[in-house]
Motif scaffolding. Structure first.
Motif, mmCIF file in Angstrom:
data_model
loop_
_atom_site.group_PDB
_atom_site.id
_atom_site.type_symbol
_atom_site.label_atom_id
_atom_site.label_comp_id
_atom_site.label_asym_id
_atom_site.label_seq_id
_atom_site.Cartn_x
_atom_site.Cartn_y
_atom_site.Cartn_z
ATOM 1 N N ASN A 103 17.572 -22.834 9.311
ATOM 2 C CA ASN A 103 17.170 -21.933 8.509
ATOM 3 C C ASN A 103 17.439 -21.097 9.414
ATOM 4 O O ASN A 103 17.983 -19.660 8.880
ATOM 5 N N PRO A 114 16.781 -11.801 -7.407
ATOM 6 C CA PRO A 114 15.443 -10.677 -6.507
ATOM 7 C C PRO A 114 15.177 -9.820 -7.546
ATOM 8 O O PRO A 114 13.750 -9.956 -8.755
ATOM 9 N N ASP A 154 9.074 -14.877 5.848
ATOM 10 C CA ASP A 154 9.680 -15.388 6.184
ATOM 11 C C ASP A 154 9.841 -16.335 7.596
ATOM 12 O O ASP A 154 9.617 -15.792 8.491
ATOM 13 N N ILE A 155 10.643 -17.135 7.509
ATOM 14 C CA ILE A 155 10.595 -17.497 8.385
ATOM 15 C C ILE A 155 12.135 -16.785 9.835
ATOM 16 O O ILE A 155 12.029 -17.311 11.143
ATOM 17 N N SER A 156 12.492 -15.887 9.421
ATOM 18 C CA SER A 156 13.884 -15.459 10.018
ATOM 19 C C SER A 156 13.494 -13.923 10.866
ATOM 20 O O SER A 156 12.789 -13.213 10.034
ATOM 21 N N LEU A 207 7.394 -21.952 6.272
ATOM 22 C CA LEU A 207 6.976 -22.453 4.660
ATOM 23 C C LEU A 207 6.970 -23.469 4.544
ATOM 24 O O LEU A 207 6.431 -24.223 3.468
ATOM 25 N N SER A 251 12.581 -15.484 -4.497
ATOM 26 C CA SER A 251 13.564 -15.979 -5.178
ATOM 27 C C SER A 251 14.048 -16.231 -3.941
ATOM 28 O O SER A 251 14.660 -15.550 -2.646
ATOM 29 N N GLY A 252 14.584 -17.656 -4.707
ATOM 30 C CA GLY A 252 16.191 -18.253 -3.828
ATOM 31 C C GLY A 252 15.936 -18.557 -2.838
ATOM 32 O O GLY A 252 16.206 -18.692 -1.316
HETATM 33 C C1 SAM Z 1 18.572 -17.093 0.304
HETATM 34 S S1 SAM Z 1 17.608 -16.115 0.675
HETATM 35 C C2 SAM Z 1 16.390 -15.263 -0.243
HETATM 36 C C3 SAM Z 1 16.590 -13.737 0.257
HETATM 37 C C4 SAM Z 1 15.794 -12.861 -0.749
HETATM 38 N N1 SAM Z 1 14.155 -13.229 -1.718
HETATM 39 C C5 SAM Z 1 16.570 -13.056 -2.000
HETATM 40 O O1 SAM Z 1 16.653 -13.265 -3.032
HETATM 41 O O2 SAM Z 1 17.992 -12.073 -1.584
HETATM 42 C C6 SAM Z 1 16.311 -17.543 1.786
HETATM 43 C C7 SAM Z 1 15.209 -17.145 2.363
HETATM 44 O O3 SAM Z 1 14.781 -18.593 3.283
HETATM 45 C C8 SAM Z 1 14.214 -17.960 4.147
HETATM 46 N N2 SAM Z 1 13.232 -20.037 4.451
HETATM 47 C C9 SAM Z 1 14.171 -20.918 5.003
HETATM 48 N N3 SAM Z 1 13.687 -20.934 5.306
HETATM 49 C C10 SAM Z 1 12.530 -20.915 4.906
HETATM 50 C C11 SAM Z 1 11.095 -21.990 5.381
HETATM 51 N N4 SAM Z 1 10.880 -22.831 6.181
HETATM 52 N N5 SAM Z 1 10.028 -20.777 5.703
HETATM 53 C C12 SAM Z 1 9.824 -19.666 5.224
HETATM 54 N N6 SAM Z 1 11.223 -19.308 4.968
HETATM 55 C C13 SAM Z 1 12.244 -19.480 4.715
HETATM 56 C C14 SAM Z 1 15.387 -16.771 4.724
HETATM 57 O O4 SAM Z 1 14.962 -17.073 6.270
HETATM 58 C C15 SAM Z 1 15.911 -16.598 3.762
HETATM 59 O O5 SAM Z 1 15.448 -15.115 4.199
#
Ligand code: SAM
Length: 219
Positions: free
Chosen positions: A20, A44, A89-91, A118, A135-136
């Motif tokens: 990720n 979102p 967020d992780i990123s 998370l 979301s997402g």
């Molecule tokens: C598809 S994006 C959704 C972002 C936003 N909420 C949206 O709906 O546009 C998924 C998000 O989950 C985060 N993510 C993925 N794995 C994660 C983890 N283990 N812990 C925290 N965040 C994570 C990614 O970095 C990314 O920003």
């Protein structure tokens, strides 16, 4: 692969937190142009609208789980200008985009931004929150049902969870039984599960839906 070519196939093929981090490091700068705008992704906005309709006691301190570029927080502040929103967020690259998001009055959407994985138990000095939303991020290869438990300690007693989950992921990974287990433990109230459209009519992905878990934590 160019950033423009990144999309749902790549997002759904990740498996680990490290995958990720790599994916979203590459995608952060073009996530909105190549995906959100190009595919008419309305998730979102839909989560912000659910929150606004259902969470009627107007919590102030709220947390955006899997913030990404900050669109969910941005829409929520348009509906609820009084909220103080933190990001998690992780990123770091996605959080850097979220940090640029502005409210209608030009002030930042997010107060504090936390880089956290998370899939693990997490905390920050601003917890407990009165509500969290997502979301997402509960989707293939991202966060599974077992990660719901990592969110609970972030909330105050009676704190709200408004958490979107990819429809197939919800069924395949057993979110229903994890929610039943949390209910049996007395950790949450009886959840309400809604369905929302993830894409606008006219999108190539129109018809894809998400479930929205709405419940309150009993801490
Ligand atoms: C598809 S994006 C959704 C972002 C936003 N909420 C949206 O709906 O546009 C998924 C998000 O989950 C985060 N993510 C993925 N794995 C994660 C983890 N283990 N812990 C925290 N965040 C994570 C990614 O970095 C990314 O920003």
């Amino acid at each position: 692969m160019s950033d423009e070519a990144l999309g749902l196939d790549e997002a759904y093929s990740v498996k680990t937190p490290e995958d990720n981090k790599r994916l979203y490091a590459k995608w952060a700068a073009t996530y909105e142009s190549s995906f959100v705008d190009a595919k008419q992704y309305r998730y979102p906005k839909a989560i912000a609208e659910c929150f606004n309709e259902i969470v009627t006691d107007r919590p102030i301190r709220v947390l955006d789980i899997g913030t990404g570029t900050g669109l969910t927080g941005m829409y929520l502040t348009r509906l609820r200008p009084e909220v103080v929103v933190d990001a998690m967020d992780i990123s770091p690259q996605m959080l850097a985009q979220a940090q640029l998001k502005q409210r209608s009055d030009g002030s930042p959407v997010y107060r504090r931004l936390y880089e956290r994985d998370l899939t693990q138990a997490v905390l920050n000095e601003s917890a407990p929150y009165e509500a969290l939303f997502s979301s997402g991020t509960f989707t293939h290869g991202h966060l599974g049902p077992e990660c719901l438990r990592n969110l609970l300690p972030l909330l105050a007693n009676n704190g709200w969870l408004v958490v979107g989950v990819n429809n197939e992921h919800f069924e395949a990974k057993g979110f229903e039984s994890e929610l039943a287990a949390l209910l049996a433990l007395g950790a949450i109230t009886e959840p309400q599960i809604l369905r929302i459209d993830v894409y606008e009519p006219g999108s190539v992905h129109y018809g894809d839906q998400a479930r929205v878990i709405i419940t309150r934590v009993r801490n």
